[in-house]
Each structure stands twice: as structure tokens, then as C-alpha cells.
Design a protein around this motif. Sequence first.
Motif, PDB file in Angstrom:
ATOM      1  N   VAL A   1     -19.977   3.632 -19.908  1.00 50.27           N
ATOM      2  CA  VAL A   1     -18.581   3.573 -19.466  1.00 50.27           C
ATOM      3  C   VAL A   1     -18.332   2.292 -18.676  1.00 50.27           C
ATOM      4  O   VAL A   1     -19.121   1.904 -17.811  1.00 50.27           O
ATOM      5  N   LYS A   2     -17.238   1.639 -18.986  1.00 52.99           N
ATOM      6  CA  LYS A   2     -16.864   0.394 -18.311  1.00 52.99           C
ATOM      7  C   LYS A   2     -16.606   0.643 -16.820  1.00 52.99           C
ATOM      8  O   LYS A   2     -16.223   1.742 -16.421  1.00 52.99           O
TER       9      LYS A   2
ATOM     10  N   THR B   1     -18.770   0.813 -14.429  1.00 57.66           N
ATOM     11  CA  THR B   1     -19.816   1.556 -13.728  1.00 57.66           C
ATOM     12  C   THR B   1     -21.101   0.740 -13.744  1.00 57.66           C
ATOM     13  O   THR B   1     -21.277  -0.158 -14.573  1.00 57.66           O
TER      14      THR B   1
ATOM     15  N   ALA C   1     -16.219   5.969 -12.470  1.00 55.28           N
ATOM     16  CA  ALA C   1     -15.533   4.675 -12.564  1.00 55.28           C
ATOM     17  C   ALA C   1     -14.293   4.622 -11.686  1.00 55.28           C
ATOM     18  O   ALA C   1     -13.901   3.552 -11.221  1.00 55.28           O
ATOM     19  N   SER C   2     -13.709   5.800 -11.430  1.00 57.85           N
ATOM     20  CA  SER C   2     -12.509   5.834 -10.572  1.00 57.85           C
ATOM     21  C   SER C   2     -12.851   5.713  -9.094  1.00 57.85           C
ATOM     22  O   SER C   2     -11.954   5.566  -8.265  1.00 57.85           O
TER      23      SER C   2
ATOM     24  N   GLU D   1     -19.918  12.323 -20.226  1.00 58.43           N
ATOM     25  CA  GLU D   1     -18.883  11.334 -20.567  1.00 58.43           C
ATOM     26  C   GLU D   1     -17.700  11.425 -19.612  1.00 58.43           C
ATOM     27  O   GLU D   1     -17.211  10.401 -19.095  1.00 58.43           O
ATOM     28  N   MET D   2     -17.235  12.638 -19.345  1.00 59.33           N
ATOM     29  CA  MET D   2     -16.127  12.795 -18.405  1.00 59.33           C
ATOM     30  C   MET D   2     -16.556  12.452 -16.987  1.00 59.33           C
ATOM     31  O   MET D   2     -15.790  11.842 -16.217  1.00 59.33           O
TER      32      MET D   2
ATOM     33  N   GLN E   1     -16.388   8.806 -16.327  1.00 61.83           N
ATOM     34  CA  GLN E   1     -15.011   8.347 -16.133  1.00 61.83           C
ATOM     35  C   GLN E   1     -14.569   8.561 -14.687  1.00 61.83           C
ATOM     36  O   GLN E   1     -13.877   7.720 -14.093  1.00 61.83           O
TER      37      GLN E   1
END
Length: 249
Positions: free
Chosen positions: A151-152, A154, A133-134, A126-127, A130
Amino acid sequence: MSAEEEIPQAPAPSEPEGRGLCFAYVAGVTPGKWIRRWEERMPDVPLSSFMSDDGAQLSVLRDGAADLSFVRLPVEREGLNVIPLYEEQPVVVAPKGHEISVFEEVALADLATETFLDVTGLGGPEMALQVVASGAGLAILPMSVARHFNVKDTVARKLTGAPTTQIALAWSSEPNDHAPDEVIEEFIGIVRGRTAQSSRQPSAQVEKPKKEPKPDRRGTGVKKPKVAQRYAPNPDKGRGKGSRKKGKR
């Protein structure tokens, strides 16, 4: 009031017989179908479940929080029974707009120049997603895990040429204080796809009560005695035509 005259204390209430059966599962495992089958076959035994992260997939067995655990291999198997179940399709996850988004699947060899993130080092999928995605890098995950967290910003594509992961069912090889062996074996059979009538299912081995014999519908009246035959049988009966010899006229 003397000690001899003290009112006897009521006995403490007994503890409940048990919690039923409890299992844990890692992200990406969807146990719904097994739960439904259990409720159909074993309605008298409560079944509970919870999701654990990859780092706790075995500790839930060691500390007794769960009787069984769906784990992602490899794991340390000492003191455990482990049954491999199925392999997972790997995917590569990239930030939205990455060039892999124009393909249906990508070969690992074609991503040699990309930066891949350490999913475990980032604290789990999960992390890590994130961070993906960055735009800091790509991540390789089982498809089921990428879909679970979703995750949004991606994008995930099938990855070929990468090692696959495998889901297995694990439980302690030591006696269980919560769930008897036959209850655990029943759950294992459901997960492995055994039918309710399978001879290997403990529930199918329970001797069924014998059916009572059907009542005699012929009644209890006294049978009529057979009537003695009044005439001798016809010796020619049943013979074909012309079987009787014609006498001389």
C-alpha cells in the motif's frame, strides 16, 4: 405414434473425468515454483489455484472448492491433515515518514507507546494497511503479506521480539472425489522438495516398461569348426631364457 414406436432418446453426454488438482493459498504465499515443477512432472493432470483470504482458508476445503490449501497457522485441525512448511518474518508497518523508517529493524519493546491496529477486526490486511496509511496506527504483519499488498504511503521494517507466523499445507483427511490420493501425495512431495526420482513420489513408483533385448550383432552364420592342432605344443614355450637344460656335447 404409439409409445412402443417412440424414438429412443440418445444417452446424456458423460461428465468430464475431473477438474484435475486445485489448491488455494493465502496472501503472501508464492506458489509459482510448485506450479512449474508440477507442469514438468505431471503434464497430463491439470493444476489450478486461487487466492483465499485468511477467513476462508479452511472453508475452501470443507466445501470442496480446493483439494489442498496453503494456510496460515493456527487453524482448527479436526478432519484435516496439516504439514507445517516454513515460518514468516514479522514486520511493523507505519505511515510514511514515521520514525521507524530510519532503522533497518525495530524491536517490539521500543514500540510500547504506539497504537496497534486489529488487522482481523478491520477486515484483513489490505484494509488495515489503508488505515495505517491514514496515520491511525501501526500494524504487525508477515513480511510477505506487506509486500503483496504494498500500500502506498506506508513503510515496513523487520520486527524483532514479536511472535512469528507459520505457513502450512492442509487437506481433508476424508477421501477426495476430485483428486486421488496419489495425485495429492505427488503435489505434497513437490512442495516438500522431493525430487522426481524420490522413492516416496507416486510417479517414481510406476513400473517402467522393460527394454527389448538388443539384437545379436554377431550374426546368424554357422560358426566355423575348430581346426585340430597339427603339432604338439612346445613344452618350452613361455619359459624364460635358460629354462631349457643344455645337453652334453
